[in-house]
Design a protein around this motif. Structure first.
Motif, short mmCIF file in Angstrom:
data_model
loop_
_atom_site.label_atom_id
_atom_site.label_comp_id
_atom_site.label_asym_id
_atom_site.label_seq_id
_atom_site.Cartn_x
_atom_site.Cartn_y
_atom_site.Cartn_z
N SER A 1 8.47 14.22 21.04
CA SER A 1 7.25 14.27 21.84
C SER A 1 7.40 13.32 23.02
N MET A 2 6.47 13.42 23.94
CA MET A 2 6.53 12.60 25.15
C MET A 2 5.14 12.04 25.40
N ARG B 1 10.25 20.45 23.65
CA ARG B 1 11.34 21.26 23.10
C ARG B 1 12.66 20.53 23.27
N PHE B 2 13.61 20.83 22.38
CA PHE B 2 14.91 20.16 22.49
C PHE B 2 15.97 21.09 23.05
N TRP B 3 15.57 22.29 23.48
CA TRP B 3 16.56 23.28 23.93
C TRP B 3 16.43 23.60 25.42
N SER B 4 15.63 22.81 26.17
CA SER B 4 15.53 23.05 27.61
C SER B 4 16.87 22.79 28.27
N LEU C 1 -1.45 18.54 35.17
CA LEU C 1 -0.30 17.77 34.65
C LEU C 1 0.99 18.59 34.62
N ILE C 2 0.84 19.90 34.68
CA ILE C 2 1.96 20.76 34.32
C ILE C 2 3.16 20.60 35.27
N ASP C 3 2.88 20.31 36.55
CA ASP C 3 3.98 20.17 37.52
C ASP C 3 4.49 18.74 37.65
N THR C 4 3.99 17.85 36.78
CA THR C 4 4.45 16.45 36.84
C THR C 4 5.96 16.39 36.67
N PRO C 5 6.66 15.79 37.66
CA PRO C 5 8.12 15.71 37.49
C PRO C 5 8.50 14.73 36.38
N LEU C 6 9.55 15.04 35.67
CA LEU C 6 10.05 14.11 34.65
C LEU C 6 10.76 12.96 35.34
N SER C 7 10.50 11.76 34.87
CA SER C 7 11.25 10.62 35.42
C SER C 7 12.65 10.62 34.82
N ASP C 8 13.55 9.86 35.43
CA ASP C 8 14.91 9.77 34.88
C ASP C 8 14.87 9.23 33.46
N ALA D 1 16.16 11.12 30.15
CA ALA D 1 17.22 10.50 29.32
C ALA D 1 16.84 10.48 27.85
N ARG D 2 15.54 10.45 27.57
CA ARG D 2 15.12 10.39 26.16
C ARG D 2 15.04 11.77 25.49
#
Ligand SMILES: [Mn+2]
Length: 328
Positions: free
Chosen positions: A201-202, A224-227, A247-254, A258-259
């Motif tokens: 989860s995030m 998901r773990f398969w993206s 929230l849906i377009d929120t970019p993932l941070s590095d 990494a997690r």
């Protein structure tokens, strides 16, 4: 010696079945629909074996019967079963720890935890020896199954954790000390149980809560773990409650990226349960299939009939729809 006309079971012919959660009638219907027969040792198929993805216990109306069916098949070596989060909850609920003379349960008997196990305890109330036997059996279940051509885990295949677990427990099932070690939430044992049986989860951004359909506010969302190369929250979210539009377009941070756990397209197929999917069963990736279609919530009990193919095929799902409680 094997005669040439005797059915030969290859290592790759398996029916993998999703979360049963006490739906024993539906399980019997599904096994029969797939050509399984019943003898004094339980259900079997002349040419195939079964693997259960875990979560046989809790919630449904026929938990004891479901556990007997699955355990009998395992004892007769017609099936294998991985540990689900609910079997682990049951183990932890009845594990007493004694540190410096103060006794306590590994899984505290809180109102929420009592609620989750209530149907199970009610249905075993008149059968305490039977329940003890089931708890002992849960402790023998592996956290993952890895064959030459496929893998099975309840919620998430995390190869970093599994490789480390293999060094300690080659057969995939752990011991009492490892279970007790989960009390420390930052332990390796806690990470293993949480990740493999409950997934990843995030955290939502600070201060943001989303209300689930169950009315509970959450600061986390399931991922998901398969993206493959995810860029935004939309690329990783995997849960029944969608994220709000803003929230849906929120970019993932590095750091977030990494997690994430990564399951590559070139890895052997992996089968999971756990996620309360709805609708018509379909694969998640060419090498990832989830078999939990919410049988206990009047969804479907689903199997995938695997014959060794490395690209999974939507035509190989088989299921029984659950119309109402009497049918579960
Ligand atoms: Mn589960």
């Amino acid at each position: 010696m094997l005669s040439s006309n005797q059915p030969h079971v290859t290592s790759a012919r398996y029916d993998i079945i999703g979360d049963v959660h006490g739906c024993a009638k539906t399980l019997v219907k599904l096994l029969q629909a797939m050509g399984y027969q019943n003898n004094d040792q339980g259900y079997y198929h002349p040419t195939r074996k079964t693997i259960f993805v875990g979560d046989i216990v809790d919630r449904g109306p026929r938990i004891r019967e479901a556990l007997h069916i699955v355990r009998d098949m395992c004892q007769a070596q017609q099936a294998e079963c991985v540990l689900g989060n609910h079997e682990f909850y049951a183990i932890a609920y009845f594990t007493l720890l004694n540190n410096g003379g103060s006794l306590r349960y590994l899984r505290p008997h809180s109102a929420h935890h009592d609620r989750l196990i209530a149907e199970t305890l009610e249905q075993f109330e008149q059968h305490p020896k039977d329940w003890e036997m089931m708890l002992d059996w849960f402790k023998t279940l592996p956290l993952y199954i890895e064959k030459k051509s496929f893998r099975v885990v309840h919620a998430c295949w995390d190869s970093v954790l599994i490789d480390r677990l293999k060094e300690q427990f080659a057969a995939g099932h752990v011991d009492d000390a490892f279970v007790a070690a989960t009390e420390n939430h930052s332990s390796f044992a806690a990470a293993v149980f949480s990740r493999l049986t409950r997934g990843t989860s995030m955290h939502l951004p600070p201060g943001v809560l989303i209300k689930g359909r169950d009315g509970i506010d959450r600061s986390l969302f399931r991922t998901r773990f398969w993206s493959q190369s995810p860029q935004t929250y939309a690329d990783v979210v995997f849960q029944p409650d969608p994220l709000p539009d803003y929230l849906i377009d929120t970019p993932l941070s590095d750091a977030e990226r990494a997690r994430l756990v990564h399951y590559g397209d070139n890895e052997r197929p992996v089968f999971i349960g756990h996620y309360w999917l709805q609708g018509t069963p379909k694969i998640l990736r060419p090498n990832v299939a989830c078999l939990d279609y919410s049988a206990v919530k009047y969804g479907k009990l689903v199997a995938y009939r695997f014959d060794g193919e490395q690209k999974l095929d939507n035509r190989k799902f088989c299921w029984v729809s659950v119309e109402r409680e009497e049918a579960q």
